[in-house]
Design an enzyme around this catalytic site. Structure first.
Site, mmCIF file in Angstrom:
data_model
loop_
_atom_site.group_PDB
_atom_site.id
_atom_site.type_symbol
_atom_site.label_atom_id
_atom_site.label_comp_id
_atom_site.label_asym_id
_atom_site.label_seq_id
_atom_site.Cartn_x
_atom_site.Cartn_y
_atom_site.Cartn_z
ATOM 1 N N ALA A 32 0.864 -1.189 0.000
ATOM 2 C CA ALA A 32 0.000 0.000 0.000
ATOM 3 C C ALA A 32 0.902 1.242 0.000
ATOM 4 O O ALA A 32 0.802 2.124 0.856
ATOM 5 C CB ALA A 32 -0.955 0.003 1.191
ATOM 6 N N LEU A 33 1.793 1.247 -0.975
ATOM 7 C CA LEU A 33 2.859 2.256 -1.004
ATOM 8 C C LEU A 33 2.307 3.666 -1.192
ATOM 9 O O LEU A 33 1.332 3.882 -1.920
ATOM 10 C CB LEU A 33 3.850 1.932 -2.134
ATOM 11 C CG LEU A 33 4.528 0.558 -2.051
ATOM 12 C CD1 LEU A 33 5.549 0.413 -3.174
ATOM 13 C CD2 LEU A 33 5.199 0.321 -0.696
ATOM 14 N N HIS A 37 6.924 6.020 1.292
ATOM 15 C CA HIS A 37 7.707 4.843 0.891
ATOM 16 C C HIS A 37 8.578 5.177 -0.326
ATOM 17 O O HIS A 37 9.738 4.775 -0.400
ATOM 18 C CB HIS A 37 6.781 3.696 0.446
ATOM 19 C CG HIS A 37 5.974 3.078 1.542
ATOM 20 N ND1 HIS A 37 4.599 3.126 1.562
ATOM 21 C CD2 HIS A 37 6.338 2.375 2.634
ATOM 22 C CE1 HIS A 37 4.156 2.477 2.623
ATOM 23 N NE2 HIS A 37 5.180 2.020 3.298
ATOM 24 N N LYS A 151 8.468 8.047 10.888
ATOM 25 C CA LYS A 151 7.109 8.029 11.457
ATOM 26 C C LYS A 151 7.024 6.927 12.504
ATOM 27 O O LYS A 151 6.422 7.087 13.548
ATOM 28 C CB LYS A 151 6.037 7.816 10.384
ATOM 29 C CG LYS A 151 4.637 7.915 11.002
ATOM 30 C CD LYS A 151 3.554 7.769 10.000
ATOM 31 C CE LYS A 151 3.290 6.338 9.663
ATOM 32 N NZ LYS A 151 2.642 5.581 10.756
#
Ligand code: PAF
Length: 282
Positions: A32-33, A37, A151
């Site tokens: 789920a780039l 990323h 993050k």
């Protein structure tokens, strides 16, 4: 673009790269780039001769089966996104069987206490799952450099600890947080937010920035109480924790010391979606 699903083929390719002394960069992901990323991948491409990206939703790091079930799986789109940056990226998208051989359980780790703070308290077993999969992926890919976003700052510190404890010859590189226009930290889970939740979630970074300013003149306790009060009557977001911690030990700050670096860490629920973020304070 080369896509590998089994260990044998990828091992052959990596053996050949190693024989030619090519540097290997690695970006482990759960797919789920998003742009965050892709920034890690760009950094890896700029500093290594070969770059691998793994896409693997690791079951052992989820303490909530619903979260695992609902985690976005978008391999086709992920490959398109990676191809849009470079056709030379090598993708490793193994099955659970390839990584866990029919025994989907975590190894237990001692990360010198880093694993018991914050996410470790609220997501039992999470870092054993992360440690297990990252160690196995490092053993397969044998990277020179591996890239992780800030993050998940606690995860980044734990992976540095993993590498040092197991004397793995991997340089762990932390990369800055990428944010949506409204300040929300980019995350694969953001795709599950409604428009209203996404809009409301801007409040998280806004509060972190205000906390940073207050930290200049106030104690950690005072800032923490202020942040809690800000979320008390929020109609969309529910605060799970806000903690100011030493970046090395991740222990909550009691009294400020001059030569120490601190960060504020936050976890918030928007409906059933859990969001985390953090900010450097000094
Ligand atoms: O940060 C993530 O996406 C995951 O925790 C990681 C490092 C890929 C391990 O599954």
């Amino acid at each position: 673009m080369q896509i590998f699903t089994d260990k044998e083929q990828i091992t052959e390719v990596i053996d050949a790269f190693k024989a030619h002394q090519l540097t290997i960069g690695f970006v482990p992901t759960m797919g789920a780039l998003h742009k965050g990323h892709l920034a890690l991948v760009e950094e890896a491409l700029a500093n290594n001769q070969k770059v691998f990206v793994s896409v693997f939703v690791n079951p052992t790091q989820f303490n909530n089966s619903k979260d695992l079930e609902k985690y976005p799986r978008t391999l086709e789109n992920d490959i398109k996104l990676l191809e849009s940056i470079s056709k030379d990226i090598l993708v490793f998208a193994p099955t659970v069987e390839v990584i866990y051989h029919g025994n989907t359980v975590s190894q237990s780790f001692d990360f010198d206490g880093l694993e018991h703070e914050m996410e470790g308290k609220f997501r039992q077993g999470h870092f054993d799952g992360v440690g297990t999969v990252v160690k196995r992926l490092f053993d397969i890919i044998r990277p020179d450099n591996a890239y992780f976003g800030e993050k998940d700052f606690q995860q980044l510190q734990i992976i540095k600890k993993l590498v040092s404890k197991y004397k793995m010859p991997v340089h762990v590189v932390g990369c800055k947080i990428h944010r949506e226009k409204n300040g929300l930290a980019m995350s694969s889970r953001n795709t599950r937010l409604t428009d209203k939740q996404k809009e409301a979630a801007a409040f998280i970074y806004k509060t972190l920035k205000a906390a940073k300013i207050q930290f200049g003149t106030k104690s950690a306790d005072k800032v923490t109480s202020w942040v809690s009060s800000q979320f008390e009557s929020h109609d969309v977001l529910k605060l799970e924790y806000f903690i100011i911690a030493d970046i090395d030990t991740l222990k909550p700050l009691k009294r400020k010391a001059k030569n120490k670096k601190y960060r504020a860490f936050i976890a918030v629920y928007a409906g059933e979606i859990r969001l985390i973020d953090n900010i450097a304070l000094n």
